[in-house]
Design a protein around this motif. Sequence first.
Motif, PDB file in Angstrom:
ATOM      1  N   LYS A 320      -4.135   5.392  21.904  1.00 25.14           N
ATOM      2  CA  LYS A 320      -3.318   5.689  23.077  1.00 25.14           C
ATOM      3  C   LYS A 320      -2.331   6.835  22.851  1.00 25.14           C
ATOM      4  O   LYS A 320      -1.565   7.175  23.749  1.00 25.14           O
ATOM      5  N   GLY A 321      -2.328   7.419  21.659  1.00 25.61           N
ATOM      6  CA  GLY A 321      -1.515   8.613  21.465  1.00 25.61           C
ATOM      7  C   GLY A 321      -0.552   8.602  20.305  1.00 25.61           C
ATOM      8  O   GLY A 321       0.147   9.605  20.067  1.00 25.61           O
ATOM      9  N   VAL A 322      -0.456   7.511  19.529  1.00 26.04           N
ATOM     10  CA  VAL A 322       0.394   7.505  18.340  1.00 26.04           C
ATOM     11  C   VAL A 322      -0.177   8.476  17.317  1.00 26.04           C
ATOM     12  O   VAL A 322      -1.389   8.592  17.147  1.00 26.04           O
ATOM     13  N   ASP A 323       0.707   9.168  16.601  1.00 26.28           N
ATOM     14  CA  ASP A 323       0.302  10.264  15.725  1.00 26.28           C
ATOM     15  C   ASP A 323       0.337   9.939  14.239  1.00 26.28           C
ATOM     16  O   ASP A 323      -0.267  10.645  13.434  1.00 26.28           O
ATOM     17  N   PHE A 324       1.056   8.872  13.872  1.00 23.98           N
ATOM     18  CA  PHE A 324       1.356   8.622  12.462  1.00 23.98           C
ATOM     19  C   PHE A 324       1.491   7.117  12.289  1.00 23.98           C
ATOM     20  O   PHE A 324       2.266   6.471  13.003  1.00 23.98           O
ATOM     21  N   LEU A 325       0.720   6.539  11.366  1.00 19.88           N
ATOM     22  CA  LEU A 325       0.769   5.105  11.107  1.00 19.88           C
ATOM     23  C   LEU A 325       1.354   4.836   9.734  1.00 19.88           C
ATOM     24  O   LEU A 325       0.890   5.405   8.734  1.00 19.88           O
ATOM     25  N   CYS A 326       2.354   3.980   9.677  1.00 26.11           N
ATOM     26  CA  CYS A 326       2.875   3.514   8.398  1.00 26.11           C
ATOM     27  C   CYS A 326       2.060   2.294   7.983  1.00 26.11           C
ATOM     28  O   CYS A 326       1.902   1.355   8.760  1.00 26.11           O
ATOM     29  N   TYR A 327       1.540   2.327   6.782  1.00 30.81           N
ATOM     30  CA  TYR A 327       0.683   1.222   6.363  1.00 30.81           C
ATOM     31  C   TYR A 327       1.461  -0.070   6.243  1.00 30.81           C
ATOM     32  O   TYR A 327       2.672  -0.100   6.070  1.00 30.81           O
ATOM     33  N   VAL A 328       0.736  -1.174   6.372  1.00 32.58           N
ATOM     34  CA  VAL A 328       1.258  -2.515   6.121  1.00 32.58           C
ATOM     35  C   VAL A 328       0.278  -3.173   5.160  1.00 32.58           C
ATOM     36  O   VAL A 328      -0.934  -3.046   5.316  1.00 32.58           O
ATOM     37  N   THR A 329       0.797  -3.878   4.163  1.00 35.73           N
ATOM     38  CA  THR A 329      -0.054  -4.490   3.151  1.00 35.73           C
ATOM     39  C   THR A 329      -0.143  -6.000   3.348  1.00 35.73           C
ATOM     40  O   THR A 329       0.625  -6.572   4.124  1.00 35.73           O
ATOM     41  N   PRO A 330      -1.053  -6.674   2.621  1.00 34.99           N
ATOM     42  CA  PRO A 330      -1.106  -8.137   2.689  1.00 34.99           C
ATOM     43  C   PRO A 330       0.183  -8.796   2.214  1.00 34.99           C
ATOM     44  O   PRO A 330       0.423  -9.969   2.529  1.00 34.99           O
ATOM     45  N   ALA A 331       1.007  -8.059   1.470  1.00 33.77           N
ATOM     46  CA  ALA A 331       2.246  -8.624   0.931  1.00 33.77           C
ATOM     47  C   ALA A 331       3.417  -8.551   1.909  1.00 33.77           C
ATOM     48  O   ALA A 331       4.495  -9.085   1.613  1.00 33.77           O
ATOM     49  N   GLU A 332       3.223  -7.909   3.063  1.00 33.20           N
ATOM     50  CA  GLU A 332       4.312  -7.765   4.043  1.00 33.20           C
ATOM     51  C   GLU A 332       4.928  -9.122   4.359  1.00 33.20           C
ATOM     52  O   GLU A 332       4.226 -10.111   4.553  1.00 33.20           O
ATOM     53  N   HIS A 333       6.255  -9.170   4.379  1.00 35.59           N
ATOM     54  CA  HIS A 333       7.042 -10.375   4.647  1.00 35.59           C
ATOM     55  C   HIS A 333       7.084 -11.351   3.466  1.00 35.59           C
ATOM     56  O   HIS A 333       7.727 -12.397   3.560  1.00 35.59           O
ATOM     57  N   LEU A 334       6.385 -11.019   2.368  1.00 35.62           N
ATOM     58  CA  LEU A 334       6.281 -11.978   1.260  1.00 35.62           C
ATOM     59  C   LEU A 334       6.851 -11.466  -0.060  1.00 35.62           C
ATOM     60  O   LEU A 334       7.571 -12.179  -0.750  1.00 35.62           O
ATOM     61  N   ARG A 335       6.522 -10.234  -0.428  1.00 36.96           N
ATOM     62  CA  ARG A 335       6.980  -9.673  -1.699  1.00 36.96           C
ATOM     63  C   ARG A 335       6.690  -8.179  -1.735  1.00 36.96           C
ATOM     64  O   ARG A 335       6.047  -7.639  -0.828  1.00 36.96           O
ATOM     65  N   LEU A 336       7.140  -7.530  -2.831  1.00 33.31           N
ATOM     66  CA  LEU A 336       6.798  -6.121  -3.032  1.00 33.31           C
ATOM     67  C   LEU A 336       5.297  -6.010  -3.292  1.00 33.31           C
ATOM     68  O   LEU A 336       4.746  -6.784  -4.079  1.00 33.31           O
ATOM     69  N   PRO A 337       4.611  -5.093  -2.633  1.00 37.61           N
ATOM     70  CA  PRO A 337       3.167  -4.967  -2.836  1.00 37.61           C
ATOM     71  C   PRO A 337       2.825  -4.545  -4.267  1.00 37.61           C
ATOM     72  O   PRO A 337       3.522  -3.706  -4.858  1.00 37.61           O
ATOM     73  N   ASN A 338       1.762  -5.124  -4.828  1.00 35.85           N
ATOM     74  CA  ASN A 338       1.254  -4.626  -6.100  1.00 35.85           C
ATOM     75  C   ASN A 338       0.189  -3.570  -5.822  1.00 35.85           C
ATOM     76  O   ASN A 338      -0.041  -3.191  -4.669  1.00 35.85           O
ATOM     77  N   LEU A 339      -0.472  -3.117  -6.870  1.00 38.50           N
ATOM     78  CA  LEU A 339      -1.435  -2.027  -6.730  1.00 38.50           C
ATOM     79  C   LEU A 339      -2.584  -2.402  -5.794  1.00 38.50           C
ATOM     80  O   LEU A 339      -2.987  -1.613  -4.929  1.00 38.50           O
ATOM     81  N   GLU A 340      -3.104  -3.604  -5.943  1.00 40.16           N
ATOM     82  CA  GLU A 340      -4.220  -4.030  -5.096  1.00 40.16           C
ATOM     83  C   GLU A 340      -3.786  -4.196  -3.639  1.00 40.16           C
ATOM     84  O   GLU A 340      -4.533  -3.876  -2.712  1.00 40.16           O
ATOM     85  N   ASP A 341      -2.572  -4.735  -3.443  1.00 40.50           N
ATOM     86  CA  ASP A 341      -2.045  -4.848  -2.076  1.00 40.50           C
ATOM     87  C   ASP A 341      -1.971  -3.472  -1.426  1.00 40.50           C
ATOM     88  O   ASP A 341      -2.323  -3.295  -0.258  1.00 40.50           O
ATOM     89  N   MET A 342      -1.477  -2.505  -2.197  1.00 41.94           N
ATOM     90  CA  MET A 342      -1.336  -1.150  -1.680  1.00 41.94           C
ATOM     91  C   MET A 342      -2.688  -0.588  -1.257  1.00 41.94           C
ATOM     92  O   MET A 342      -2.828  -0.012  -0.171  1.00 41.94           O
ATOM     93  N   LYS A 343      -3.696  -0.772  -2.102  1.00 39.24           N
ATOM     94  CA  LYS A 343      -5.027  -0.256  -1.791  1.00 39.24           C
ATOM     95  C   LYS A 343      -5.587  -0.888  -0.523  1.00 39.24           C
ATOM     96  O   LYS A 343      -6.141  -0.190   0.335  1.00 39.24           O
ATOM     97  N   GLU A 344      -5.420  -2.201  -0.378  1.00 34.30           N
ATOM     98  CA  GLU A 344      -5.911  -2.867   0.836  1.00 34.30           C
ATOM     99  C   GLU A 344      -5.172  -2.368   2.073  1.00 34.30           C
ATOM    100  O   GLU A 344      -5.768  -2.174   3.131  1.00 34.30           O
TER     101      GLU A 344
END
Length: 433
Positions: A320-344
């Motif tokens: 619908k026109g958004v230009d830039f997406l900030c990623y969200v990881t499986p760790a959102e709301h739970l902890r700092l993302p690890n390497l695998e969380d970041m990749k997902e």
Amino acid sequence: MNYTTQMDAAKKGIITKEMEVVAKKEQIEVEKLRELIAKGQVVIPANKNHKSLSAEGVGKNLRTKVNVNLGISRDCMDVDKEMEKVKTAIDMNIEAIMDLSSYGKTREFREKLIDVSPAMIGSVPIYDAVGYLDKELKDITEEEFLNVIRQHAIDGVDFITIHAGLTRSVCKKIKNNDRLTHIVSRGGSLLFAWMELNDKENPIYTNFDKILDICEEYDVTVSLGDACRPGSIADSTDGVQIDELIVLGELTKRAWARNVQVMIEGPGHMAIDEIEANVVLQKRICHGAPFYVLGPLVTDIAPGYDHITSAIGGALASAKGVDFLCYVTPAEHLRLPNLEDMKEGIIATKIAAHAGDIAKNVAGAREWDNKMSKARVDLDWEEQFKLCIDPEKARRYREESRPTHEDSCTMCGKMCSMRTVKKILKNEEVSLI
């Protein structure tokens, strides 16, 4: 002819080397790109001190870009471990990294990051203020906030998130409003606390012109943060969110008058049926400035799977026109993302961005899918792996379950539709036994 920022150059009719790089990446005429930058509809975040940068454009008619949040904190201060994530993110061809460092050797991490990263670098200076100044929040002066912003600009940060729209008027409405999740923006909550503790107006708002001085000097793009973004679907598109957005629209014009590039940050958590209206509203109120969203997460009930809830919202928002997406990881709301969380998180967000680009008819988007479909018809597995958004996982899945017949997979075997139809069209025998 001299120029101060990419926008200043664009208004003067100058084609910069960054514009040429972006035009080539985006398959767009460089003159058309220049016009969009002059109007504020596209930004090229490119700090003069970020020497390793491979410029990217964000905005109208361009590919939807993906941002990765990284950084050290009080509980995770290992610079080397965070730099490992940086290397992986760069290898995965992300376009932006936001340094959200808040404690420890923040400048050491930021300098290492900027030195190696071809991706554009963003930061939220207020996160860094308490640790950098080694002072309690309430004791930080307005001048000290500006000093932290200046240091980030000197170090080479390409865009900074500042929560300049959180005025005392907006804060009053927050206190008198029945919002379920109040303020979920970390930067917004810190400023809200500072304002309440010191009984003063938002220092980022009152010193906005001084911040523009810094941004103009180093060509730092301003990302106007949404301190009042909804942190739950119950709060989405409420009066507080819209009041702040109106202020951001006014600040956008003030920045453009100084030739400072602007992006607008947006939700957040949001019911799926509200996404399109929010995109239209932001683009209208903020005069077509590029829109940068976190998610949006379309439901609140999936901790551990919020890379999926955000990818659903991100795909629709991008379409619908958004230009830039900030990623969200499986760790959102739970902890700092690890390497695998970041990749997902990266993969999920890249899928969402590409899905949106197909809908927007961005140059080259559908061609990628068509090449993959051709490789599937041809049963060309190596070409499929080459075209995958995550080649490593696709190859691993196939290797873990090898078929009897190499021109098929273990899902269908000799009953593979591609194999069967291909043989019929070639007048070949079809044997399924």
